[in-house]
Motif scaffolding. Structure first.
Motif, short mmCIF file in Angstrom:
data_model
loop_
_atom_site.label_atom_id
_atom_site.label_comp_id
_atom_site.label_asym_id
_atom_site.label_seq_id
_atom_site.Cartn_x
_atom_site.Cartn_y
_atom_site.Cartn_z
N PHE A 94 0.83 -1.20 0.00
CA PHE A 94 0.00 0.00 0.00
C PHE A 94 0.87 1.25 0.00
O PHE A 94 0.51 2.27 -0.59
CB PHE A 94 -0.92 -0.03 1.22
CG PHE A 94 -1.86 1.14 1.33
CD1 PHE A 94 -2.65 1.52 0.26
CD2 PHE A 94 -1.97 1.85 2.51
CE1 PHE A 94 -3.52 2.59 0.36
CE2 PHE A 94 -2.84 2.91 2.63
CZ PHE A 94 -3.62 3.28 1.55
N ILE A 95 2.04 1.17 0.65
CA ILE A 95 2.96 2.30 0.69
C ILE A 95 3.38 2.69 -0.73
O ILE A 95 3.44 3.87 -1.08
CB ILE A 95 4.21 1.97 1.53
CG1 ILE A 95 3.87 1.99 3.02
CG2 ILE A 95 5.34 2.94 1.25
CD1 ILE A 95 3.60 3.36 3.58
N GLU A 96 3.65 1.69 -1.57
CA GLU A 96 4.05 2.00 -2.94
C GLU A 96 2.92 2.68 -3.70
O GLU A 96 3.14 3.58 -4.51
CB GLU A 96 4.48 0.72 -3.67
CG GLU A 96 5.82 0.20 -3.21
CD GLU A 96 6.58 -0.53 -4.30
OE1 GLU A 96 7.82 -0.53 -4.24
OE2 GLU A 96 5.94 -1.09 -5.20
N ASN A 208 10.42 -13.46 -5.18
CA ASN A 208 10.99 -12.25 -5.76
C ASN A 208 10.07 -11.77 -6.87
O ASN A 208 9.86 -12.46 -7.86
CB ASN A 208 12.39 -12.55 -6.32
CG ASN A 208 13.14 -11.29 -6.68
OD1 ASN A 208 12.54 -10.30 -7.10
ND2 ASN A 208 14.45 -11.31 -6.49
N LEU A 209 9.51 -10.57 -6.70
CA LEU A 209 8.53 -10.08 -7.67
C LEU A 209 9.17 -9.66 -8.99
O LEU A 209 8.48 -9.42 -9.96
CB LEU A 209 7.75 -8.91 -7.07
CG LEU A 209 6.85 -9.27 -5.89
CD1 LEU A 209 6.02 -8.07 -5.48
CD2 LEU A 209 5.93 -10.43 -6.22
N ALA A 210 10.48 -9.55 -9.00
CA ALA A 210 11.15 -9.20 -10.25
C ALA A 210 11.18 -10.38 -11.22
O ALA A 210 11.41 -10.22 -12.41
CB ALA A 210 12.57 -8.72 -9.97
N VAL A 233 11.83 -2.81 -0.25
CA VAL A 233 13.26 -2.54 -0.45
C VAL A 233 13.86 -3.55 -1.42
O VAL A 233 14.61 -3.19 -2.33
CB VAL A 233 14.01 -2.58 0.90
CG1 VAL A 233 15.50 -2.42 0.68
CG2 VAL A 233 13.48 -1.49 1.84
N ASN A 234 13.50 -4.82 -1.22
CA ASN A 234 14.05 -5.89 -2.07
C ASN A 234 13.05 -6.43 -3.09
O ASN A 234 13.34 -7.40 -3.78
CB ASN A 234 14.53 -7.05 -1.18
CG ASN A 234 15.62 -6.61 -0.22
OD1 ASN A 234 16.66 -6.13 -0.64
ND2 ASN A 234 15.37 -6.76 1.07
N ALA A 235 11.86 -5.79 -3.16
CA ALA A 235 10.80 -6.21 -4.09
C ALA A 235 10.49 -7.70 -3.93
O ALA A 235 10.47 -8.47 -4.88
CB ALA A 235 11.17 -5.89 -5.53
N LYS A 236 10.25 -8.09 -2.67
CA LYS A 236 9.96 -9.49 -2.37
C LYS A 236 8.67 -9.63 -1.58
O LYS A 236 8.32 -8.76 -0.78
CB LYS A 236 11.09 -10.12 -1.55
CG LYS A 236 12.33 -10.48 -2.33
CD LYS A 236 13.33 -11.18 -1.41
CE LYS A 236 14.57 -11.63 -2.17
NZ LYS A 236 15.53 -12.32 -1.28
N LEU A 237 7.99 -10.73 -1.81
CA LEU A 237 6.91 -11.15 -0.94
C LEU A 237 7.48 -12.12 0.08
O LEU A 237 8.29 -12.97 -0.27
CB LEU A 237 5.82 -11.87 -1.73
CG LEU A 237 4.80 -11.06 -2.51
CD1 LEU A 237 3.77 -12.02 -3.10
CD2 LEU A 237 4.12 -10.03 -1.65
#
Length: 267
Positions: A94-96, A208-210, A233-237
């Motif tokens: 939600f922050i993003e 990793n969402l990337a 920060v690391n684009a991870k779930l």
């Protein structure tokens, strides 16, 4: 005339009536009270917890409450230097959204608070006279989940069964997953969620969402039901905490192949 407290600020009954009739805006009341505090040489710090609870609330047909609120906070902090504002949310995804939809980007610092790492937990438990095999068990089943660690330590001090706390946490996590999935009416979407949960387990609780992102609706479902949290920060779930990992594993182990009319998980 008695004052009424609305968590952050105090309003009189007369002001409440004007708010309800839209004669004045809430930001006017907030601004006036902030200035009153400044006149008393007080530093104003506003803290809002669980910010995501404001999601989907509209001031009118077009303006979302959290957007207007955050834009107001940017003004009183970065432009007018009247206050400091701390926004807390358990939904980092939600922050993003907020950074994208408001003036927050470039005007705020993001601080990610994670659970304790294994080294910290090990040192902490060692000081509290836990045996090596007990520490290994706790690291595996609990990880750095602060609240549960504190409960375990208190039980240990009283010579009570602390292992049952861990079993209960795993069982509760399993129940939460099963309940959330069973409430999905769309069978195809339900299957997507189950596949995503299996993927998380196969990846040891992280994604990793990337690389190989989840369907956005699945992502929203997992985050809103607090099954996973997003590490921006690391684009991870990541699965919420270690007992949840085992709870999901147990829930998936109970999964049975069914027809579309049947439940994906047993009751």
């Amino acid at each position: 005339e008695k004052d009424e407290n609305i968590k952050l600020f105090t309003i009189t009954k007369q002001e409440k009536e004007k708010l309800l009739s839209q004669e004045i805006l809430p930001f006017e009341i907030m601004n006036r009270q902030i200035e009153q505090e400044i006149e008393k040489n007080r530093k104003v710090v506003i803290v809002i917890d669980e910010l995501q609870s404001l999601k989907g609330i509209y001031i009118d047909d077009e303006q979302m409450l959290f957007q207007e609120l955050i834009n107001y906070f940017v003004r009183i902090t970065k432009v007018e230097h009247k206050a400091q504002v701390i926004l807390v949310t358990s939904n980092a995804y939600f922050i993003e959204e907020i950074f994208t939809d408001t003036k927050l980007e470039g005007a705020a610092e993001f601080v990610f608070l994670d659970y304790l790492d294994d080294a910290e937990v090990y040192a902490w438990l060692l000081k509290r006279k836990f045996e090596e095999k007990e520490i290994e068990y706790i690291l595996d089943k609990v990880g750095g989940y602060n609240w549960l660690l504190m409960q375990i330590i208190m039980r240990k001090k009283k010579n009570e069964d602390w292992q049952q706390l861990i079993k209960n946490a795993i069982t509760q996590s399993k129940g939460k997953v099963i309940t959330a999935v069973n409430h999905i009416e769309d069978t195809k979407f339900k299957q997507k969620v189950i596949v995503a949960l299996k993927q998380l387990i196969n990846n040891k609780g992280e994604q990793n969402l990337a690389f190989g992102s989840f369907d956005r609706k699945v992502l929203d479902f997992l985050i809103e039901n607090e099954i996973v949290f997003y590490d921006p920060v690391n684009a991870k779930l990541k699965i919420q905490f270690r007992p949840f990992y085992y709870g999901i594993k147990q829930a998936l182990s109970e999964y049975q192949g069914t027809t579309e009319e049947e439940e994906w998980f047993p009751d």
